[in-house]
Design an enzyme around this catalytic site. Structure first.
Site, PDB file in Angstrom:
ATOM      1  N   SER A   1      31.894  15.282  -5.005  1.00 61.12           N
ATOM      2  CA  SER A   1      30.520  14.808  -4.792  1.00 61.12           C
ATOM      3  C   SER A   1      30.467  13.522  -3.977  1.00 61.12           C
ATOM      4  CB  SER A   1      29.791  14.649  -6.139  1.00 61.12           C
ATOM      5  OG  SER A   1      29.697  15.913  -6.780  1.00 61.12           O
TER       6      SER A   1
ATOM      7  N   LYS B   1      35.288  25.675   2.327  1.00 59.50           N
ATOM      8  CA  LYS B   1      35.386  26.730   1.283  1.00 59.50           C
ATOM      9  C   LYS B   1      34.990  28.083   1.883  1.00 59.50           C
ATOM     10  CE  LYS B   1      34.514  23.156  -2.059  1.00 59.50           C
ATOM     11  NZ  LYS B   1      34.105  22.778  -3.399  1.00 59.50           N
TER      12      LYS B   1
ATOM     13  N   ASN C   1      36.239  20.407   3.619  1.00 62.34           N
ATOM     14  CA  ASN C   1      36.657  21.721   3.111  1.00 62.34           C
ATOM     15  C   ASN C   1      35.428  22.620   3.076  1.00 62.34           C
ATOM     16  OD1 ASN C   1      37.549  23.899   1.642  1.00 62.34           O
ATOM     17  ND2 ASN C   1      37.886  22.768  -0.271  1.00 62.34           N
TER      18      ASN C   1
ATOM     19  N   HIS D   1      43.984  22.890  -4.612  1.00 63.58           N
ATOM     20  CA  HIS D   1      42.567  22.603  -4.882  1.00 63.58           C
ATOM     21  C   HIS D   1      42.199  23.141  -6.264  1.00 63.58           C
ATOM     22  CE1 HIS D   1      38.220  22.624  -4.610  1.00 63.58           C
ATOM     23  NE2 HIS D   1      38.359  21.713  -3.666  1.00 63.58           N
TER      24      HIS D   1
ATOM     25  N   GLU E   1      39.705  24.677  -7.314  1.00 64.60           N
ATOM     26  CA  GLU E   1      39.154  26.040  -7.353  1.00 64.60           C
ATOM     27  C   GLU E   1      40.277  27.073  -7.301  1.00 64.60           C
ATOM     28  OE1 GLU E   1      36.256  25.440  -4.260  1.00 64.60           O
ATOM     29  OE2 GLU E   1      35.137  24.165  -5.638  1.00 64.60           O
TER      30      GLU E   1
ATOM     31  N   GLY F   1      31.279  19.349  -6.705  1.00 68.57           N
ATOM     32  CA  GLY F   1      30.057  20.133  -6.532  1.00 68.57           C
ATOM     33  C   GLY F   1      29.000  19.893  -7.598  1.00 68.57           C
TER      34      GLY F   1
ATOM     35  N   GLU G   1      40.787  14.565  -7.193  1.00 68.41           N
ATOM     36  CA  GLU G   1      39.492  15.230  -7.315  1.00 68.41           C
ATOM     37  C   GLU G   1      39.249  15.644  -8.768  1.00 68.41           C
ATOM     38  OE1 GLU G   1      38.131  16.972  -3.383  1.00 68.41           O
ATOM     39  OE2 GLU G   1      39.411  18.482  -4.276  1.00 68.41           O
TER      40      GLU G   1
HETATM   41  C1  PEP Z   1      35.988  19.740  -2.951  1.00 61.22           C
HETATM   42  O1  PEP Z   1      35.770  20.908  -3.209  1.00 61.22           O
HETATM   43  O2  PEP Z   1      37.124  19.378  -2.582  1.00 61.22           O
HETATM   44  C2  PEP Z   1      34.896  18.790  -3.102  1.00 61.22           C
HETATM   45  C3  PEP Z   1      35.168  17.517  -3.128  1.00 61.22           C
HETATM   46  O3  PEP Z   1      33.635  19.323  -3.210  1.00 61.22           O
HETATM   47  P1  PEP Z   1      32.245  18.500  -3.258  1.00 61.22           P
HETATM   48  O4  PEP Z   1      32.330  17.431  -2.216  1.00 61.22           O
HETATM   49  O5  PEP Z   1      31.201  19.542  -2.957  1.00 61.22           O
HETATM   50  O6  PEP Z   1      32.136  17.942  -4.635  1.00 61.22           O
END
Ligand code: PEP
Length: 259
Positions: free
Chosen positions: A216, A13, A11, A98, A100, A176, A170
């Protein structure tokens, strides 16, 4: 070992620009070619770059996805992008729910359910995300939150094949941040997700759905997550912007399925 083909989604973003996105896609397809068969790989660039990145991916074994879509079929919805428009561009997958979008843009469970329906009406395959906040986690509500989110997202949705649905667990606090849950905790949540899929659909369907971990995930921890029989791959944010990191994660996931 499960017969599910593992899945890694990148992703991007609101990152990259047109030239940088195309170059990233070119680097990925050339390095990922050798591991295609052990793993399904998806990349989700920003909306304006879908077409250009899609041209790079075409016929190269890496799938194209969008990061969101509208719950409306079309009309006076300024700034929105419909599932039909995505399908028209040759987009095969869409990420829905997601964190976000849930927590940053205020998307409710109900809205996410309507988005999944719209996506399915246009034949898009969906990566449906779920995850608890740090506050939920401390209150011991992780499993309840995940069940509520997924029930609302999927209760009316139908899928031609179980491979058309991917669920990504997630934890919001892991996205992040460099923090991750223990493998046991992630595994337990993924087990809850699969039981819920059994109750929403049936056990045969549920057994074919890829349930991922995201938050992460990096080259250094991917192998430990994927070693769990409950974790069928990863949804990757930050590390999907680095060719070396994303390829290393895909290799770890594909290698686990082949080994
Ligand atoms: C995400 O935004 O779906 C995600 C897993 O981000 P990150 O890998 O940066 O934690």
């Amino acid at each position: 070992m499960s017969t599910r083909i593992p899945f890694v989604g990148g992703n991007w973003k609101m990152n990259t620009n047109l030239v940088g996105g195309v170059e990233l896609a070119q680097a990925l397809v050339s390095q990922l070619a050798s591991i295609e068969s052990g793993c399904e790989i998806l990349i989700c660039p920003p909306f304006p770059y879908l077409q250009s990145v899609g041209q790079v991916l075409k016929g190269r074994g890496v799938l194209l996805g969008a990061q969101n879509c509208s719950d409306e079929p079309g009309g006076a919805f300024t700034g929105q992008v419909s599932a039909a428009m995505l399908a028209d561009l040759g987009v095969e997958w869409v990420i829905i729910g997601h964190s976000e979008c849930r927590h940053g843009l205020g998307e409710s469970n109900e809205l996410i359910g309507r988005k999944v329906l719209q996506a399915r009406a246009e034949g898009l395959k969906t990566v449906v995300c779920c995850g608890e906040t740090e506050e939920d986690r401390h209150a011991g509500r992780t499993h309840e939150i995940i069940e509520n989110q997924l029930r609302a997202a999927l209760v009316k949705a139908t899928f031609d094949r179980s491979e058309s649905l991917v669920v990504a667990y997630e934890p919001v606090w892991a996205i992040g941040t460099g923090m991750t849950p223990s493998i046991d905790d992630a595994e337990n949540v993924n087990r809850t997700i699969r039981s819920l899929l059994v109750s929403l659909y049936d056990s045969q369907f549920a057994s074919g759905v890829r349930v991922l971990y995201g938050g992460s995930m990096k080259p250094g921890n991917a192998a430990s997550f994927i070693a769990s029989p409950e974790i069928d791959g990863g949804l990757i944010g930050g590390a999907s912007l680095s060719t070396d990191d994303f390829v290393a994660i895909c290799r770890a996931v594909a290698g686990a399925s082949q080994g």
